[in-house]
Design a protein around this motif. Structure first.
Motif, PDB file in Angstrom:
ATOM      1  N   HIS A  26       0.870  -1.173   0.000  1.00  0.00           N
ATOM      2  CA  HIS A  26       0.000   0.000   0.000  1.00  0.00           C
ATOM      3  C   HIS A  26       0.905   1.220   0.000  1.00  0.00           C
ATOM      4  CE1 HIS A  26      -3.526   2.410   0.412  1.00  0.00           C
ATOM      5  NE2 HIS A  26      -3.274   2.805   1.656  1.00  0.00           N
ATOM      6  N   THR A  31     -12.976   2.773   1.713  1.00  0.00           N
ATOM      7  CA  THR A  31     -12.847   2.862   3.162  1.00  0.00           C
ATOM      8  C   THR A  31     -12.234   1.559   3.676  1.00  0.00           C
ATOM      9  OG1 THR A  31     -15.001   1.864   3.713  1.00  0.00           O
ATOM     10  CG2 THR A  31     -14.986   4.212   3.144  1.00  0.00           C
ATOM     11  N   SER A  32     -12.153   1.460   4.988  1.00  0.00           N
ATOM     12  CA  SER A  32     -11.600   0.247   5.590  1.00  0.00           C
ATOM     13  C   SER A  32     -12.662  -0.744   6.048  1.00  0.00           C
ATOM     14  CB  SER A  32     -10.708   0.614   6.782  1.00  0.00           C
ATOM     15  OG  SER A  32      -9.626   1.419   6.376  1.00  0.00           O
ATOM     16  N   ASP A  38     -16.880   2.647   8.508  1.00  0.00           N
ATOM     17  CA  ASP A  38     -16.246   3.763   7.794  1.00  0.00           C
ATOM     18  C   ASP A  38     -17.140   4.250   6.654  1.00  0.00           C
ATOM     19  OD1 ASP A  38     -13.993   3.509   9.357  1.00  0.00           O
ATOM     20  OD2 ASP A  38     -12.674   2.833   7.748  1.00  0.00           O
ATOM     21  N   PRO A  69      -9.934  -6.615   5.192  1.00  0.00           N
ATOM     22  CA  PRO A  69     -10.893  -5.542   5.463  1.00  0.00           C
ATOM     23  C   PRO A  69     -10.909  -4.505   4.345  1.00  0.00           C
ATOM     24  CG  PRO A  69      -9.540  -5.979   7.401  1.00  0.00           C
ATOM     25  CD  PRO A  69      -8.915  -6.724   6.265  1.00  0.00           C
ATOM     26  N   MET A  70     -12.115  -4.163   3.882  1.00  0.00           N
ATOM     27  CA  MET A  70     -12.262  -3.121   2.866  1.00  0.00           C
ATOM     28  C   MET A  70     -13.724  -2.724   2.758  1.00  0.00           C
ATOM     29  SD  MET A  70     -11.026  -3.086  -1.121  1.00  0.00           S
ATOM     30  CE  MET A  70     -10.127  -1.619  -1.677  1.00  0.00           C
ATOM     31  N   TYR A 128      -9.115   7.915   4.619  1.00  0.00           N
ATOM     32  CA  TYR A 128      -8.570   6.949   5.562  1.00  0.00           C
ATOM     33  C   TYR A 128      -7.200   6.475   5.096  1.00  0.00           C
ATOM     34  CZ  TYR A 128     -13.447   6.806   7.033  1.00  0.00           C
ATOM     35  OH  TYR A 128     -14.691   7.161   7.466  1.00  0.00           O
ATOM     36  N   TYR A 169      -5.897   3.641   5.164  1.00  0.00           N
ATOM     37  CA  TYR A 169      -5.940   2.377   4.442  1.00  0.00           C
ATOM     38  C   TYR A 169      -7.069   2.314   3.416  1.00  0.00           C
ATOM     39  CZ  TYR A 169      -2.665   1.184   8.091  1.00  0.00           C
ATOM     40  OH  TYR A 169      -1.579   1.195   8.938  1.00  0.00           O
ATOM     41  N   GLY A 170      -7.691   3.459   3.119  1.00  0.00           N
ATOM     42  CA  GLY A 170      -8.706   3.485   2.077  1.00  0.00           C
ATOM     43  C   GLY A 170      -8.097   3.143   0.725  1.00  0.00           C
ATOM     44  N   HIS A 183      -6.598   0.335   0.032  1.00  0.00           N
ATOM     45  CA  HIS A 183      -5.378  -0.446   0.277  1.00  0.00           C
ATOM     46  C   HIS A 183      -5.123  -1.393  -0.894  1.00  0.00           C
ATOM     47  CE1 HIS A 183      -2.728  -3.436   2.137  1.00  0.00           C
ATOM     48  NE2 HIS A 183      -2.443  -2.517   3.058  1.00  0.00           N
ATOM     49  N   ALA A 226      -5.830  -5.052  -0.252  1.00  0.00           N
ATOM     50  CA  ALA A 226      -7.270  -5.289  -0.171  1.00  0.00           C
ATOM     51  C   ALA A 226      -7.911  -5.216  -1.549  1.00  0.00           C
ATOM     52  CB  ALA A 226      -7.912  -4.273   0.773  1.00  0.00           C
TER      53      ALA A 226
END
Length: 412
Positions: free
Chosen positions: A75, A108-109, A113, A271-272, A296, A298-299, A301, A304
């Motif tokens: 990422h 988003t994660s 979110d 997670p996503m 975010y 990790y938005g 990612h 993911a």
């Protein structure tokens, strides 16, 4: 694993005193529609994890896709003008299957979110449209919209909102099954004060309640008539859970202003989440000169996104949307006889690969979940004592019958 070896873990939605005394239920392995606990006992997975393992457990194709991506680029960032190639490709792929053509995709994660992003975007949209007074967001009784501040304020489940104080003032709740309740609220407080109405096509964690005939179309029209944004929470129903279609919004022709998603996007392998945003709502932000100060770490990612791409490949190549439609019928037929048991007050089924076995005495839910495990079924209770049935789309008709038999044996 013993109770003492898991003593540091604080579980979500749990009486930790009871968990401490009994020890956790440790899931060690999954394959297809089965899971195994740490002692090697095998269970039919009645819930696809927490609604999400749509393609089943143990899919090495997804694991391999994630491993390849993590080895190349795990990422980087999704802020400003930065993205990864796989994330951009996923956004294009999702836009192509969106119920509203030309939708933009904000990553988003997870589901909570996605809900809070939609709450903020709804308010910010009206600010850009010169109507900053449109701030109130509306949810329904029985509804669950995640556990962030916006989602908790929207929740129609009192235990999820109690004992925190007022988390968000500009939130309201209407009856889950009566469009007149929404219309009445709009008349009382004025459409000029309402930003958005949030609706689950099927109420999930609140107890698996199917929408009354015509309800979704009616509330959609009410929102359209009153210039209120219509946000469909498809965290549970998205990506095939409502048989035969990618989204319940498409099946019911809802044309939402926004759709919130997560779970089935990656089948829970990583997670996503994602928010689908109709062109009309995106336009003020794409015109230039406007920042939406939100996002975010990790938005989007990359790892993911690789999982999501592989997951979508499986759904398409194996015809799992059609299999979900088969499950809609299989569950309806196989679970119907359970309504005759004294422990059961109602079966709610017939729309999508989801159903509820409503316990006559909701207080027995914890012991019933234990009895299910003793009969080789891993399940959970949602809402007020409703056994959640939401299997992976790969569950066969024979396995559905076996699951219903085992549930019946546990309840008897």
């Amino acid at each position: 694993m013993t109770a003492s070896s898991a003593a540091a873990l604080w579980h979500g939605f749990a009486d930790m005193g009871a968990v401490r005394d009994s020890g956790p239920f440790v899931v060690a392995k999954g394959e297809g529609t089965y899971i195994w606990d740490a002692a090697g006992n095998k269970y039919l997975d009645a819930t696809a994890g927490l609604w999400f393992t749509n393609v089943g457990h143990g899919r090495t194709a997804i694991a391999d896709a994630v491993a390849r991506q993590l080895s190349t680029l795990a990422h980087y960032s999704g802020f400003g003008d930065i993205t990864s190639d796989v994330t951009a490709a996923l956004a294009d792929r999702l836009s192509a299957i969106a119920p509203v053509p030309g939708s933009k995709v904000f990553f988003t994660s997870g589901g909570s979110d996605s809900i809070d992003s939609a709450v903020k975007l709804a308010r910010r949209y009206w600010h850009e449209m010169g109507k900053p007074e449109k701030k109130i967001v509306v949810g329904r009784t029985k509804a669950y919209h995640g556990m962030h501040v916006g989602g908790t304020a929207l929740s129609g489940l009192p235990p999820n909102r109690e004992n925190y104080g007022e988390l968000m003032a500009d939130a309201a709740t209407v009856d889950w099954d009566d469009a007149k309740s929404l219309r009445g609220l709009i008349e009382r407080i004025g459409a000029d004060n309402i930003a958005a109405f949030f609706v689950e096509p099927i109420i999930g964690a609140g107890g698996i309640y199917l929408p009354p005939e015509g309800y979704l179309s009616e509330v959609r029209q009410i929102c359209r008539d009153n210039n209120v944004l219509f946000v469909v929470d498809e965290v549970v129903t998205g990506f095939g859970r409502i048989g035969g279609t990618w989204f319940a919004s498409g099946r019911f022709g809802l044309e939402p202003d926004m759709i919130t998603t997560a779970k089935g996007l990656t089948s829970g392998y990583v997670p996503m989440g994602a928010v689908f945003i109709a062109p009309k709502i995106a336009e003020p932000f794409y015109a230039g000169g406007v920042w939406w100060s939100h996002g975010y770490t990790y938005g989007g990612h990359a790892g993911a996104a690789a999982a999501a791409m592989a997951n979508l490949d499986i759904i398409e190549s194996e015809g799992l949307l059609e299999e979900s439609a088969r499950l809609e019928s299989d569950l309806h037929v196989a679970l119907a006889p359970l309504a005759d048991l004294p422990a059961v007050s109602e079966i709610r089924s017939g729309l999508g690969a989801v159903a509820a076995v409503q316990l006559a005495d909701p207080s027995t839910a914890p012991s019933v979940v234990g009895a299910l495990r003793a009969h080789g079924v891993s399940g959970r209770a949602a809402g007020q004592g409703a056994l959640q049935i939401s299997p992976a789309f790969v569950m066969t008709s024979a396995q559905v019958s076996e699951m219903a038999q085992r549930i019946g044996d546990a309840l008897a």
